[in-house]
Design a protein around this motif. Structure first.
Motif, PDB file in Angstrom:
ATOM      1  N   TYR A 249     -56.794   1.272   0.059  1.00  0.00           N
ATOM      2  CA  TYR A 249     -57.472   0.382   1.013  1.00  0.00           C
ATOM      3  C   TYR A 249     -58.746   1.081   1.478  1.00  0.00           C
ATOM      4  CZ  TYR A 249     -58.391  -2.715   4.934  1.00  0.00           C
ATOM      5  OH  TYR A 249     -58.986  -3.610   5.783  1.00  0.00           O
ATOM      6  N   PRO A 250     -59.852   0.362   1.661  1.00  0.00           N
ATOM      7  CA  PRO A 250     -60.066  -1.073   1.427  1.00  0.00           C
ATOM      8  C   PRO A 250     -60.289  -1.364  -0.062  1.00  0.00           C
ATOM      9  CG  PRO A 250     -62.088  -0.063   2.179  1.00  0.00           C
ATOM     10  CD  PRO A 250     -61.054   1.024   2.202  1.00  0.00           C
ATOM     11  N   LYS A 251     -60.839  -2.556  -0.345  1.00  0.00           N
ATOM     12  CA  LYS A 251     -61.113  -2.897  -1.738  1.00  0.00           C
ATOM     13  C   LYS A 251     -62.036  -1.847  -2.344  1.00  0.00           C
ATOM     14  CE  LYS A 251     -60.594  -7.931  -1.343  1.00  0.00           C
ATOM     15  NZ  LYS A 251     -61.269  -9.243  -1.520  1.00  0.00           N
ATOM     16  N   PRO A 252     -61.748  -1.424  -3.571  1.00  0.00           N
ATOM     17  CA  PRO A 252     -62.522  -0.331  -4.162  1.00  0.00           C
ATOM     18  C   PRO A 252     -63.752  -0.825  -4.914  1.00  0.00           C
ATOM     19  CG  PRO A 252     -60.772  -0.916  -5.646  1.00  0.00           C
ATOM     20  CD  PRO A 252     -60.649  -1.854  -4.456  1.00  0.00           C
ATOM     21  N   ASN A 253     -64.615   0.106  -5.218  1.00  0.00           N
ATOM     22  CA  ASN A 253     -65.668  -0.123  -6.203  1.00  0.00           C
ATOM     23  C   ASN A 253     -65.188   0.469  -7.524  1.00  0.00           C
ATOM     24  OD1 ASN A 253     -67.521  -1.336  -4.408  1.00  0.00           O
ATOM     25  ND2 ASN A 253     -68.176   0.667  -3.681  1.00  0.00           N
ATOM     26  N   VAL A 254     -65.349  -0.288  -8.602  1.00  0.00           N
ATOM     27  CA  VAL A 254     -64.896   0.163  -9.919  1.00  0.00           C
ATOM     28  C   VAL A 254     -66.115   0.324 -10.823  1.00  0.00           C
ATOM     29  CG1 VAL A 254     -63.433  -0.344 -11.912  1.00  0.00           C
ATOM     30  CG2 VAL A 254     -62.709  -1.043  -9.616  1.00  0.00           C
ATOM     31  N   TYR A 255     -66.215   1.490 -11.450  1.00  0.00           N
ATOM     32  CA  TYR A 255     -67.350   1.772 -12.323  1.00  0.00           C
ATOM     33  C   TYR A 255     -66.853   2.183 -13.707  1.00  0.00           C
ATOM     34  CZ  TYR A 255     -69.640   2.235  -7.751  1.00  0.00           C
ATOM     35  OH  TYR A 255     -70.085   2.024  -6.473  1.00  0.00           O
ATOM     36  N   TRP A 256     -67.499   1.613 -14.730  1.00  0.00           N
ATOM     37  CA  TRP A 256     -67.314   2.067 -16.110  1.00  0.00           C
ATOM     38  C   TRP A 256     -68.573   2.832 -16.501  1.00  0.00           C
ATOM     39  CZ3 TRP A 256     -62.881   1.769 -18.808  1.00  0.00           C
ATOM     40  CH2 TRP A 256     -61.916   0.834 -18.413  1.00  0.00           C
ATOM     41  N   VAL A 257     -68.391   4.039 -17.027  1.00  0.00           N
ATOM     42  CA  VAL A 257     -69.542   4.895 -17.317  1.00  0.00           C
ATOM     43  C   VAL A 257     -69.458   5.405 -18.753  1.00  0.00           C
ATOM     44  CG1 VAL A 257     -70.829   6.957 -16.632  1.00  0.00           C
ATOM     45  CG2 VAL A 257     -69.589   5.634 -14.903  1.00  0.00           C
ATOM     46  N   ASN A 258     -70.585   5.302 -19.460  1.00  0.00           N
ATOM     47  CA  ASN A 258     -70.722   5.933 -20.773  1.00  0.00           C
ATOM     48  C   ASN A 258     -71.181   7.371 -20.531  1.00  0.00           C
ATOM     49  OD1 ASN A 258     -71.352   6.827 -23.307  1.00  0.00           O
ATOM     50  ND2 ASN A 258     -72.671   5.090 -23.852  1.00  0.00           N
TER      51      ASN A 258
END
Length: 292
Positions: free
Chosen positions: A167-176
């Motif tokens: 908690y709270p809502k997360p930030n999601v990152y995809w990284v090359n």
């Protein structure tokens, strides 16, 4: 005595009363202690009025807890806080007016104000403090899944990343990771749970390249946490597999040769033992014949 009076008195005495402010972080469903400690002279509870209030102006109801002349007063307490607030009675006379807030949830994220008034010849504010309550919970270590087949350069590959209990809502990152560029997710699903926490599931579709390095990162801004999982594909995987196969063949041949040598040695020992026994028996027969 109106519950709005502390704000009037507060503004009247603002010049001489310093405003303390703290921030606490609590997990949804836990109990949170809002600190309010007066370090002054000896106090008599019958002469005190203690108000815990929501300092946010937009709130229609602001009374969280009230203590008047040594007794809890629930007459104007907001219904949202009914049976969810407690003072520490064994600490009050020592100037500790901290408030225990039970089973905190998203709706409890506010700026709270503690105002302590003392009545002698006239009523005056002797202490005030503000506490900002934020909710946060760490996400679990993300699990990143990708294709097992390493010989897929140029083909579309699908990765999935999941994490939960945060908690709270997360930030999601995809990284090359080969060039640290961000990749847009193909899917992002954030699911709320009954305890107030969230789980997250995301997928990424991308064309495979040699030496591919993909990272999934889950960010919790309040806790300043960034958890990540990585996937790495190496070009040398086929060569390594072939080399391992050759090593297995060599090891197998070596074991076979060692087995043959062991059998030969064992047969030799048996032959020597048989010969010794035969000679011993022959000598006994000769001795017996001579005696006759």
């Amino acid at each position: 005595f109106s519950h709005n009076l502390p704000f009037f008195s507060l503004s009247f005495n603002l010049v001489v009363i310093a405003l303390e402010e703290t921030t606490i972080v609590s997990k949804p469903g836990d109990n949170a202690t809002l600190s309010c400690i007066y370090r002054g002279r000896e106090l008599h509870l019958k002469n005190l009025r203690v108000y815990w209030q929501i300092a946010d102006d937009q709130e229609e109801c602001s009374v969280v807890h009230a203590l008047i002349s040594g007794q809890d007063n629930e007459s104007e307490q907001c219904i949202h806080f009914k049976n969810r607030t407690q003072l520490f009675w064994d600490r009050l006379e020592n100037g500790d007016f901290s408030l225990l807030l039970l089973n905190v949830s998203q709706s409890d994220e506010h700026r709270y104000k503690c105002v302590v008034l003392q009545k002698t010849e006239y009523t005056k504010v002797i202490h005030q403090t503000e506490v900002v309550l934020s909710l946060a919970a760490s996400y679990s270590q993300p699990i990143l899944s990708g294709p097992i087949n390493s010989d897929s350069t140029g083909e579309e590959m699908t990765f999935s990343c999941r994490s939960g209990n945060g908690y709270p809502k997360p930030n999601v990152y995809w990284v090359n990771k080969t060039d640290d560029s961000h990749l847009p997710p193909s899917e992002l699903k954030i699911t709320p749970h009954t305890d107030g926490t969230y789980s997250v599931f995301s997928t990424l579709k991308v064309k495979a390249t040699s030496n591919m390095q993909i990272e999934c990162s889950i960010e919790n801004k309040i806790l300043r946490e960034n958890l990540s999982a990585n996937y790495t594909q190496q070009n040398q995987s086929d060569g390594s597999s072939t080399e391992r196969h050759k090593n297995l063949e060599r090891n197998g041949r070596g074991a076979q040769a060692a087995g043959i040598v062991s059998i030969v040695i064992l047969l030799g020992l048996l032959a020597v033992l048989t010969c010794c026994l035969w000679r011993r028996r022959s000598s006994k027969l000769v001795s017996y014949t001579g005696n006759e």
